[in-house]
Design a protein around this motif. Structure first.
Motif, PDB file in Angstrom:
ATOM      1  N   ALA A 169       0.830  -1.214   0.000  1.00  0.00           N
ATOM      2  CA  ALA A 169       0.000   0.000   0.000  1.00  0.00           C
ATOM      3  C   ALA A 169       0.865   1.264   0.000  1.00  0.00           C
ATOM      4  O   ALA A 169       0.605   2.218  -0.735  1.00  0.00           O
ATOM      5  CB  ALA A 169      -0.929  -0.011   1.219  1.00  0.00           C
ATOM      6  N   ALA A 170       1.913   1.266   0.837  1.00  0.00           N
ATOM      7  CA  ALA A 170       2.788   2.434   0.893  1.00  0.00           C
ATOM      8  C   ALA A 170       3.479   2.646  -0.442  1.00  0.00           C
ATOM      9  O   ALA A 170       3.650   3.784  -0.904  1.00  0.00           O
ATOM     10  CB  ALA A 170       3.830   2.254   2.009  1.00  0.00           C
ATOM     11  N   ALA A 171       3.877   1.568  -1.070  1.00  0.00           N
ATOM     12  CA  ALA A 171       4.560   1.666  -2.361  1.00  0.00           C
ATOM     13  C   ALA A 171       3.599   2.167  -3.435  1.00  0.00           C
ATOM     14  O   ALA A 171       3.920   3.045  -4.239  1.00  0.00           O
ATOM     15  CB  ALA A 171       5.147   0.308  -2.749  1.00  0.00           C
ATOM     16  N   GLN A 172       2.404   1.597  -3.449  1.00  0.00           N
ATOM     17  CA  GLN A 172       1.431   1.996  -4.473  1.00  0.00           C
ATOM     18  C   GLN A 172       1.097   3.483  -4.346  1.00  0.00           C
ATOM     19  O   GLN A 172       0.883   4.179  -5.346  1.00  0.00           O
ATOM     20  CB  GLN A 172       0.164   1.134  -4.351  1.00  0.00           C
ATOM     21  CG  GLN A 172      -0.797   1.307  -5.517  1.00  0.00           C
ATOM     22  CD  GLN A 172      -0.219   0.801  -6.847  1.00  0.00           C
ATOM     23  OE1 GLN A 172       0.105  -0.368  -6.996  1.00  0.00           O
ATOM     24  NE2 GLN A 172      -0.049   1.692  -7.814  1.00  0.00           N
ATOM     25  N   ALA A 173       1.063   3.965  -3.121  1.00  0.00           N
ATOM     26  CA  ALA A 173       0.665   5.355  -2.879  1.00  0.00           C
ATOM     27  C   ALA A 173       1.594   6.362  -3.550  1.00  0.00           C
ATOM     28  O   ALA A 173       1.170   7.442  -3.956  1.00  0.00           O
ATOM     29  CB  ALA A 173       0.616   5.625  -1.368  1.00  0.00           C
ATOM     30  N   VAL A 174       2.862   6.038  -3.651  1.00  0.00           N
ATOM     31  CA  VAL A 174       3.828   6.978  -4.217  1.00  0.00           C
ATOM     32  C   VAL A 174       4.073   6.713  -5.704  1.00  0.00           C
ATOM     33  O   VAL A 174       4.693   7.524  -6.393  1.00  0.00           O
ATOM     34  CB  VAL A 174       5.154   6.939  -3.428  1.00  0.00           C
ATOM     35  CG1 VAL A 174       5.953   5.698  -3.765  1.00  0.00           C
ATOM     36  CG2 VAL A 174       5.998   8.188  -3.685  1.00  0.00           C
ATOM     37  N   ALA A 175       3.571   5.576  -6.203  1.00  0.00           N
ATOM     38  CA  ALA A 175       3.874   5.171  -7.578  1.00  0.00           C
ATOM     39  C   ALA A 175       3.237   6.112  -8.596  1.00  0.00           C
ATOM     40  O   ALA A 175       2.208   6.736  -8.338  1.00  0.00           O
ATOM     41  CB  ALA A 175       3.388   3.740  -7.808  1.00  0.00           C
ATOM     42  N   ALA A 176       3.890   6.213  -9.754  1.00  0.00           N
ATOM     43  CA  ALA A 176       3.373   7.021 -10.849  1.00  0.00           C
ATOM     44  C   ALA A 176       2.119   6.362 -11.425  1.00  0.00           C
ATOM     45  O   ALA A 176       1.923   5.157 -11.271  1.00  0.00           O
ATOM     46  CB  ALA A 176       4.434   7.153 -11.930  1.00  0.00           C
ATOM     47  N   PRO A 177       1.297   7.164 -12.111  1.00  0.00           N
ATOM     48  CA  PRO A 177       0.165   6.551 -12.804  1.00  0.00           C
ATOM     49  C   PRO A 177       0.674   5.477 -13.756  1.00  0.00           C
ATOM     50  O   PRO A 177       1.682   5.680 -14.438  1.00  0.00           O
ATOM     51  CB  PRO A 177      -0.446   7.728 -13.580  1.00  0.00           C
ATOM     52  CG  PRO A 177       0.061   8.965 -12.897  1.00  0.00           C
ATOM     53  CD  PRO A 177       1.375   8.613 -12.315  1.00  0.00           C
ATOM     54  N   GLY A 178       0.030   4.332 -13.741  1.00  0.00           N
ATOM     55  CA  GLY A 178       0.445   3.254 -14.631  1.00  0.00           C
ATOM     56  C   GLY A 178       1.390   2.267 -13.987  1.00  0.00           C
ATOM     57  O   GLY A 178       1.672   1.212 -14.543  1.00  0.00           O
ATOM     58  N   THR A 179       1.891   2.589 -12.804  1.00  0.00           N
ATOM     59  CA  THR A 179       2.755   1.650 -12.092  1.00  0.00           C
ATOM     60  C   THR A 179       1.908   0.817 -11.135  1.00  0.00           C
ATOM     61  O   THR A 179       1.153   1.375 -10.337  1.00  0.00           O
ATOM     62  CB  THR A 179       3.845   2.391 -11.291  1.00  0.00           C
ATOM     63  OG1 THR A 179       4.659   3.112 -12.201  1.00  0.00           O
ATOM     64  CG2 THR A 179       4.692   1.434 -10.484  1.00  0.00           C
ATOM     65  N   VAL A 180       2.046  -0.492 -11.224  1.00  0.00           N
ATOM     66  CA  VAL A 180       1.339  -1.391 -10.313  1.00  0.00           C
ATOM     67  C   VAL A 180       2.362  -2.068  -9.423  1.00  0.00           C
ATOM     68  O   VAL A 180       3.352  -2.617  -9.919  1.00  0.00           O
ATOM     69  CB  VAL A 180       0.548  -2.461 -11.098  1.00  0.00           C
ATOM     70  CG1 VAL A 180      -0.112  -3.463 -10.142  1.00  0.00           C
ATOM     71  CG2 VAL A 180      -0.474  -1.792 -12.002  1.00  0.00           C
TER      72      VAL A 180
END
Lengths: 244, 244, 244, 244, 244, 244
Positions: F20-31
């Motif tokens: 969740a923490a990783a997804q929160a900072v990820a760019a659009p299109g990054t899973v």
């Protein structure tokens, strides 16, 4: 997100090449704006020119009228990085740092191939300051001046491959292009050497995006605390307010 | 023998103090001439100001009309040393180097007491570049700005003695005055601490004399080879021909 | 000002050569007096001989009857420097230190050319102790023993130039003569290599003058505090009172 | 197997204590013979005395009439180790090295507690030469002179525990007794600090046994090649043939 | 005294060779017991295999039913050393450490000759961790895989001598066999190179004896404090209780 | 772009927090896809657990059925990074590296605040391997175990601020959260300390994006060449094919 890519020399055409190369790798939504010092050096290939370029870049940034989210210092091995961090709150990424960091993440030891041997000292100092000198297998000159790099890219790539040979023999498994003017040559050099080749401009763009997305700005709690503007600084900035 | 002592800031009165301090220690027959940049910084107390001062000093030296046998760079911890060595054939001695060298000859480990904490980073970089960082027990700020140093010398010496305390506790048996503006305070600080105190300006004068008497000049066979003057350098020097 | 130049071996003729070379570079008013240990080694070309010479030099200095303002330790790479600093209040300059310091002021990286390969270890230890090892591109032997150095100076200079070749290739832009017995060969080697060549004896004379003119003496506040003379030291000094 | 344990000072009673401590830890079949220099220093507590002791120990070994399989240099932090290795084919183990090696095998970082602060410099130089300085959390003085160490062992252990306190706070998880005269105090200090305590004499005995059982002798292929005996060495050895 | 010699790979025949080589050098009364991980790698020749072997070795030791006085980790350059020290109170000696320590006691600089170039990185990391990297002239691969080392020992010794050539040229005066599978080749390589050659297994046996005779065990006061067994560790140990 | 974020311990809830923490900072299109080892350690707080976790993570990755563009190693200070780079062609970013790199770009010196003191050694080793140890002012434990970090975030932030105090005093101008379980605490700690605080998980996500956008993959030309799969590896992978 807007990134300001500051060329260290006064050549507008080099600035446009840097801007284009940077924009090409940028994420959707990132805009790269190139900037050229209004005075300084035609190219920075040694300590003397590098120290002049440092002040010219600071002059430009001290008077830049527009907004930016981060700054790319686009001179490989150039001085002034820590001064820029003092001046600005926005994150600053120097292409020397960016290339070395990228190389350290994808290989064990990297080698740098640059233009003239007069630039080697500055580059080594920059890597020492960053702290990654222990990961560097060496810096080698190709004897291709920056102004000639784009004339015949195949010949330039050949010269870089030749310069890389002792670095690979010494254990480098990644190469770094040691000049902003080499932008775009990474693929040609990968074909000639079989190892990944890092372009500092591309690396710096994505590292700026990394810092901005993390929401981090330059620390003002220590060495990079803002300089005292109350103190009169005679005849500075030299250029007066900068215009793009 | 004629020595050019270049102040790193634009204060003519500081230049005159440096000139006088330098002349006082010089051998018979040595003449010290002070020089002040025509633009730049009121004082160099951090990376940003230090990089500006480096270019202003290079500008001054690139256009200096007179003869000199050696140059003293009289800014403690200032940048630009390697650029000056590229520009000139004459020997160049930076007061940071000179003080560290003197301290390393008369003690085991030295401590540096300087003005503001914003200068510590530049000083550490300078010592790293010289190679004597392993002999340095630390750099400490006295929180006395350079412009205030001469107002009340006893109070300044007290503040320096206070700043020196943790350095002595960490094993320093020699102290270095980390600012050209502290020239002349060595005796007062020796009285307060009981250890020898080195003044970089005095040290630089005698090291310049050492190099000139040995008949040695800056090597042009490597990193300090002369920059390529054929290359157009737009708007440089900024100041036009310098006048003393 | 009176400087005592202590040879590390027992050869009076080598002492006289050192004395003459030192006097030649000295400032007006500086008198150099050579001194020869009364026991010890014919030449110090390795750890074993170097440690013997260290005690013989300490023996000489512990019993020297005359006054001196500073001491030159004239054995390149010899041990004992720190012990001499403990014994004396006057400044002590070792020719290894002096040469390395001079080289670091006029070039970026220096190489040392010495006599036999057996001396390399001691020289490297001495540079490590000083702290300038990072500025050293290497130490190379010429296979010319010290006793033969003066027989045919042109041949010796040729051998030194040959030994210097890999050092220059590794980036040295200054050379250091790694033996007191090479005094005077700097010009011949400069002609053969095109880079400045530093002679440690000349360097040490001018650095002693630098320290004396600055009025600085060895710190007694730390590692060089005077040894405890109250403690009985059996059979020491070995030589009894020294006579010049 | 016969081990020669060479005291660095001229005290026969200290030699007998070293001999006894060494014999106590030796394997069955190992005989330890103590040896005392015929001249030199009453105790070696600083650079000056350490360099004298180095020559006195070399003098003793150059003239020792009997056979030995390995040599223990039993002065903590004393100079001369590399000279002894040049002189002899048999393995040489210095108690400083032995203690540091043992400590590095049973802990992460070690601290050294020694006699007087004047010895710290020599000990640090010895660890630098060995190469394990990065594993050392520091060297601290207890202000107990070696001659007093055995008077009241409980008081000495208390003083050592006090000296150890900042080392433990700095991360040391092993302690080293920094003086041959502390032999036997390891258990008392372990009780006071709760960490393992290494005695260099015991460590050196077992490392000599390690080298002899491996059948390895000092390499003569490099820095420790035998000195040139053909060269006349005036007045050396000082002592004439040694007698036990 | 009972020593447990843990092979890092799953080959029982390699374990038996290690056990025999270790027993051959052991003192009277020392019994060496070999141990083989029940899972893991056929040979550890690179980071990936080395990290797997580390866990397999920890698994073995976490469940070993018998008593031992010390442990030999018999994989050259393998990871896990610090984890083993956390797990156990008994002393742990890794053959990489043991060989480097022995080499540092009998020579000035050592070179390592190993199997494949893929192992060099792990070996360098291990020497860095120990702290003796400054004594290492380099690590070179012979391109003889460990499984082939014993097929034709003369050919293997030839390949090792060839690999050693640049190390000797770079100043190594001692060599280290960089693989447990090279045990017994030291004499053959000494004949071919003229320098002492250290076998890590033999070195580790005698260093274990050294630690046990000194009565020292792994410090539990710092980095090697016992791991928290109360914490559930799912599916671990993987192997269940080990059986010899 | 798909990033695989591999937890180093076996706690699925920790994995979900990291994801969740990783997804929160990820760019659009990054899973970001989290992954949990099927065996290993409940938490990795020391060398022993860290080496077990390294093998468990390699086991997971060796059998992972799905595609990914880059891997995040989400254990702070954990071992195995180089083995993962050998195993995979895709770029690998360890959160320790990522945090240190980010900190080095926005400040001069960083400090690390972690869970228990048992983890300090591993973290220091990781920074040494990266090469940025010279930029680190120290690593300090808060004595908050990872499993308790999320119970009372304000209390945890207080404990981290307390642990940070000596680091800030030693010159750190940036802090690094030394545990994946601290994700999200950066803002709270920034409020308490006034300096930027870097979260390694967020840093690693954006550095993975940087590498993928640059089109660079792990070099296979040196230390990270693929391991030899032809060689039988008994009982490995331990887990059989992994399932998410």
């Amino acid at each position: 997100m807007k990134l300001l890519a500051v060329n260290c020399n006064t050549s507008g055409s080099v600035t446009r090449e840097i801007e284009a190369a940077a924009q090409a790798v940028a994420a959707p939504g990132t805009v790269v704006v190139g900037a050229t010092p209004s005075w300084g050096v035609a190219s920075a290939e040694g300590y003397y020119e590098s120290f002049i370029s440092a002040a010219a870049v600071l002059d430009l940034l001290a008077t830049w009228p527009g907004h930016f989210d981060a700054v790319i210092m686009a001179g490989f091995g150039e001085h002034g990085r820590e001064g820029t961090r003092q001046l600005l709150d926005a994150p600053v990424v120097d292409i020397t740092e960016a290339a070395a960091i990228t190389a350290a993440l994808i290989g064990h030891r990297f080698g740098v191939v640059t233009t003239l041997s007069s630039t080697i000292g500055s580059i080594e100092q920059s890597l020492d300051g960053l702290g990654l000198a222990s990961r560097c297998a060496g810096v080698r000159a190709s004897d291709v001046p920056v102004v000639d790099a784009a004339h015949d890219v195949a010949a330039t790539a050949d010269a870089l491959a030749e310069a890389a040979r002792p670095l690979l023999a010494a254990g480098a498994d990644v190469l770094v292009l040691g000049c902003a003017g080499f932008a775009g040559l990474d693929t040609l050099l990968e074909e000639r050497t079989g190892v990944p080749v890092v372009d500092g401009v591309a690396a710096a763009v994505t590292l700026c995006e990394s810092l901005v997305r993390q929401g981090k700005r330059t620390s003002k709690a220590g060495a990079y605390a803002a300089p005292n503007r109350a103190k009169p600084t005679p005849g500075w900035p030299v250029s007066g307010p900068a215009v793009r």
